[in-house]
Design a protein around this motif. Sequence first.
Motif: not given
Length: 316
Positions: A259-263
Motif C-alpha cells: 500500500g502506498e501509505h503502508s507503515t
Amino acid sequence: MADTKPGAAVIPAPGQPRPSRHEDVYFSASDGLRLHAADYGRHDPATRGRLPVVCLPGLTRNTRDFHDLALILSRDDKAPRRVVSFDYRGRGRSGWDKDPSRYTIIVEAEDVLSGMAALGLEHAIFIGTSRGGLIMHVLAAMRPAVMTAGVLNDIGPVIEGAGLAQIKAYLSRTPRPKTWEEAAQILAGAHSKSFPALTDADWADFARAIYVEKAGKLVPDYDPALLDGLKGVDLNTPLPTLWPQFEGLGTMPLMALRGEHSTLLSDQTLTEMKTRVPLLQTVTIPGHGHAPILHLSGIPQILRDFFASVDKQRRH
C-alpha cells in the motif's frame, strides 16, 4: 474430513454466469477445534485443471475480506478458479480456542494445512494479507510444496514497529459502534488518511467485513483473547526478521503488493526483498495503506495477470 452447508453452490448452465454464492465448509483442526473456510467454485467444472487460490487474512480478520475478490476470480469469463479462504481459530465462523496461547502463527499454519487436506487441496496459489503472509513464510519452512506461487499483501520479512504500534493502538482504542452507519464512519475516521481511494460505499463494505451483530450489538468478529499476544510485544526493540523464510518463498513465482501509505511494510524492505529475490514482482497500490483491499483499485486484474504467468510457467 470437511462438512459443508448445503445448497450454497450451483453449477451454471453453459453460457450462464459463474456462481455468485459459496459453500461454508467446516473441518477439524488437529486438536479437534471446529474451523471454517469459504469455498468458491468448488463444483464448477470450469475451474478444474487450474491452480486454485488459497486466501489467508490478517491478524483479526476473516474470510469476508476476500469475498468480493473470490467472486471475481471464481466467475472470471476466461480463467475461473476455485478460491478458498480460511477463518483462523478465534476468528469469523471458526471456534474460539479455550487456550489463547495457541493463537500463534505456527498453530494457524498447521490449521491451514489441515483445512487443505480436508478440502482435497494438494497445492495452490497463496494470497496472504499481513499475518496471512507471515503464515506463508512459516509454510515455506514447514511444507513448501503446498504453495505453487504466492502473493504477499503488504507484508514481508521485516515488520515495522511503527506500523505494529498503530495496529495495536487501533485494536485497543476504537470505540464500539451502535449502528452499521456509525461503524463505517468510525473506520473512515481512523483510516481515511491511509486509504484516500476508498468511497463511502467501500467503508460501508469494510464495516461489514470487520463487525458482526451479536445479541443486538455490533462487535469485532474475533475472540478478544486474541489480543493478549500483542500485550507482551516490546516495540522499543527490533522485531525478529524472517529473511531465510522469505528466501524460501523466493523459490516459486512471487509477488508483493504494498500500500502506498503502508507503515508496516517499508519501501526499504521492499527494495531489499527485490534484491534478495530478483524475480520478485512488486506493485505499489496508490491510495491504499495497510493492507490494500484486494477487490479494489484494479488489483484483481493485477492478480489475474500474475496467475496467468504462473500457469504459463507451469506449462513450460
